[in-house]
Write an enzyme that holds these catalytic residues in place. Structure first.
Site, PDB file in Angstrom:
ATOM      1  N   TYR A 144       0.817  -1.209   0.000  1.00 41.24           N
ATOM      2  CA  TYR A 144       0.000   0.000   0.000  1.00 41.24           C
ATOM      3  C   TYR A 144       0.857   1.268   0.000  1.00 41.24           C
ATOM      4  CZ  TYR A 144      -3.958  -3.041   1.175  1.00 41.24           C
ATOM      5  OH  TYR A 144      -4.916  -4.021   1.164  1.00 41.24           O
ATOM      6  N   LYS A 195       3.478 -15.461   1.982  1.00 38.38           N
ATOM      7  CA  LYS A 195       3.399 -16.153   0.690  1.00 38.38           C
ATOM      8  C   LYS A 195       4.856 -16.418   0.275  1.00 38.38           C
ATOM      9  CE  LYS A 195       0.879 -17.563  -2.839  1.00 38.38           C
ATOM     10  NZ  LYS A 195      -0.015 -18.722  -2.769  1.00 38.38           N
ATOM     11  N   ASP A 228      -3.132 -17.987   1.177  1.00 39.10           N
ATOM     12  CA  ASP A 228      -4.305 -18.620   0.553  1.00 39.10           C
ATOM     13  C   ASP A 228      -4.858 -19.718   1.460  1.00 39.10           C
ATOM     14  OD1 ASP A 228      -1.818 -19.725   0.008  1.00 39.10           O
ATOM     15  OD2 ASP A 228      -2.385 -20.522  -1.940  1.00 39.10           O
ATOM     16  N   ASP A 252      -5.311  -6.899   5.835  1.00 40.37           N
ATOM     17  CA  ASP A 252      -6.497  -6.139   5.447  1.00 40.37           C
ATOM     18  C   ASP A 252      -7.615  -7.119   5.083  1.00 40.37           C
ATOM     19  OD1 ASP A 252      -8.188  -4.163   4.630  1.00 40.37           O
ATOM     20  OD2 ASP A 252      -7.027  -3.533   2.891  1.00 40.37           O
ATOM     21  N   ASP A 256     -10.896  -8.594   7.731  1.00 43.27           N
ATOM     22  CA  ASP A 256     -12.303  -8.412   7.339  1.00 43.27           C
ATOM     23  C   ASP A 256     -13.021  -9.753   7.271  1.00 43.27           C
ATOM     24  OD1 ASP A 256     -12.219  -5.724   7.283  1.00 43.27           O
ATOM     25  OD2 ASP A 256     -12.747  -5.478   5.178  1.00 43.27           O
TER      26      ASP A 256
END
Ligand code: NAD
Length: 367
Positions: A144, A195, A228, A252, A256
C-alpha cells in the site's frame, strides 16, 4: 491514585452515543479498581469539518499529543459523502492520525461468544463454542505504501500500473515483537501468514519472524501458513488460531474475513498501536470499534455499545498495562450477553434493548 490520561474523539453518527457508554464504564471501573480518568473531548471527522473546516483539526491533533492514548468513535456519514475523496471524513481524519502517531500495528480481536454463535455465517458445529482469535496486522508498510507506485503509458500505447511490495527487517521485527506481547497475554501461539513460496518480501518476513521469536520469547509456539491457506483455514476452523500475524495487505483481507465470521460489527473492537511509547513506557495507541457511524440507526439510541466498550478494554490492556481491569470489562460484556440482553443488531428478531440499557447492564456487571 493512578490517573489515566486519554482523549476521546467520538466523531459522527453513533460515535458520541457509544462513547458516552464507554466513558461511564471506565468511570465505574475506576471506582472499583482505584484509578481515575482524565479525558478531553475533541472534534474529528464530519463534525471537525463542520466546526473547524478540517476532518482532523489542529486542536484535536495537539490534544492527542498530550496524552497516553486515543479512544476513537467513528467518522463519516451521508452529510459529507459528496465531498471530494481526499476530503472525506474517514480518509482525511484516520490516515493523517495514523501517520502522525506512526500507528504501525493493527490488532483486531475476532471474538464471537457462544451465545451469539447463530450470528456467524459458519457452520453451527464449527462455532458452537464461539470464536476467540486475534489478528495482528502490519499497518504502514508493504504494497500500500511501497514506491514506485504509478500508472504509465508504454510506447505501444498500452497502460501499465505498478505497486511495489517492500518490507525492511526493522518493520517486521517491531510488529513481531508486538504479536509476541499479545500472544504472551493469550495462549502463547502465533501463526505467521505469508506467501514465502512466491514473494521475496515473504521470505524476509518468515526469516525475521523466526529470528525475532527465537530472540524475544522462544517459548512461543510459532507456525507459518501461506495466505491462501490461511483464508481457507479461517473459514474451516477459526479457533485453530490464537494470534494471526500478517503483513499489511494480507491482514487487510483476513481481518475483514474474521469480522464477517464473528457475526456483528457492533461487537468488534480494534487497536492501532504506534512506534512511540507513552508516558508509562507503553505503546501509544488509538482504540476504535471495527464498524462505522451506522447512519441508519444514529440518533435513535439503538446502537450496540459493546464494540466501543471493548475498545476501551483494549486501551486499558495495551496503553495502560491494566490487564486485570481489561479482563473485568470484557467479562462484564460477556456476562451481559450471557444474560440474554441484546441490541437490535444481535437480536435476530427477538426482543431488543437500546444503547443506554445495554450500557447500564455492562456497568452493573463490572467486578
Ligand atoms: P457501518 O459499520 O457504519 O454500518 C454497517 C451496518 O452495521 C449498519 O446496518 C449499521 O447499523 C450496523 N452497525 C455498525 N455498527 C453498529 C453498532 N455499534 N450497533 C449496531 N449496529 C451497528 O458501515 P457503513 O454503513 O458502510 O458506513 C457508514 C459510514 O461510516 C460511512 O460514512 C463510512 O465511511 C463510515 N465508516 C467509518 C469507519 C471509521 O470511522 N473507522 C469505518 C467504517 C465506515
Amino acid at each position: 491514585m493512578k490517573t489515566l490520561r486519554f482523549t476521546t474523539l467520538p466523531g459522527d453518527g453513533i460515535g458520541p452515543e457509544v462513547m458516552d457508554i464507554a466513558l461511564e464504564v471506565l468511570k465505574k471501573l475506576g471506582t472499583l479498581h482505584g484509578f481515575s480518568i482524565e479525558t478531553s473531548n475533541h472534534d474529528v471527522g464530519g463534525i471537525g469539518i463542520d466546526n473547524h473546516g478540517q476532518a482532523l483539526p489542529e486542536s484535536t491533533l495537539a490534544a492527542c499529543r498530550e496524552v497516553d492514548a486515543i479512544l476513537f468513535g467513528s467518522v463519516g456519514g451521508p452529510k459529507w459523502e459528496n465531498l471530494p475523496p481526499k476530503e472525506q471524513p474517514e480518509r482525511a481524519a484516520l490516515l493523517p492520525i495514523r501517520k502522525a502517531f506512526e500507528l504501525f500495528a493493527n490488532l483486531r480481536p475476532g471474538n464471537l461468544y457462544p451465545e451469539l454463535s447463530d450470528l456467524s455465517p459458519l457452520r453451527p458445529d464449527t462455532v458452537a463454542n464461539g470464536i476467540d482469535t486475534l489478528c495482528v496486522r502490519e499497518l504502514t508498510g508493504g504494497i500500500y505504501f511501497g514506491q514506485p507506485k504509478e500508472t504509465k503509458t508504454l510506447e505501444n500505447g498500452e497502460k501499465q500500473a505498478i505497486d511495489t511490495m517492500v518490507y525492511r527487517t526493522s518493520e517486521i521485527e517491531r510488529i513481531t515483537e508486538l504479536a509476541i506481547t499479545a500472544a504472551t497475554l493469550r495462549e502463547g501461539r502465533i501463526c505467521s501468514v505469508d506467501k514465502a513460496n512466491v514473494l521475496e518480501t515473504s521470505v524476509l518476513w518468515r526469516d525475521t519472524v523466526i529470528n525475532c521469536v527465537q530472540k524475544h520469547n522462544p517459548d512461543i509456539e510459532l507456525s507459518h501458513m501461506y495466505v491462501d491457506n490461511a483464508a481457507m483455514q479461517l473459514v474451516r476452523d477459526p479457533n485453530q488460531f490464537d494470534v494471526l500475524l500478517t503483513e499489511n495487505m494480507f491482514g487487510d483481507i483476513l481481518s475483514d474475513e474474521l469480522a464477517v465470521i464473528c457475526g456483528s460489527l457492533g461487537m468488534l473492537a480494534s487497536a492501532s498501536l504506534g512506534t512511540q511509547k507513552n508516558s508509562l513506557n507503553l505503546p501509544f495507541g488509538l482504540y476504535e470499534p471495527a464498524g462505522g457511524t451506522a447512519p441508519d440507526i444514529a440518533g435513535k439510541g439503538l446502537a450496540n455499545p459493546c464494540a466501543q466498550v471493548l475498545s476501551a478494554a483494549l486501551m486499558l490492556r495495551y496503553s495502560f498495562g491494566l490487564e486485570k481491569e481489561a479482563n473485568s470489562v470484557e467479562n462484564a460484556v460477556k456476562e451481559t450477553i450471557r444474560s440474554g440482553l441484546r441490541t437490535g443488531d444481535i437480536a435476530q428478531g427477538a426482543d431488543s434493548v437500546g444503547t443506554a440499557e445495554m450500557g447500564q447492564a455492562i456497568i452493573d456487571r463490572l467486578k
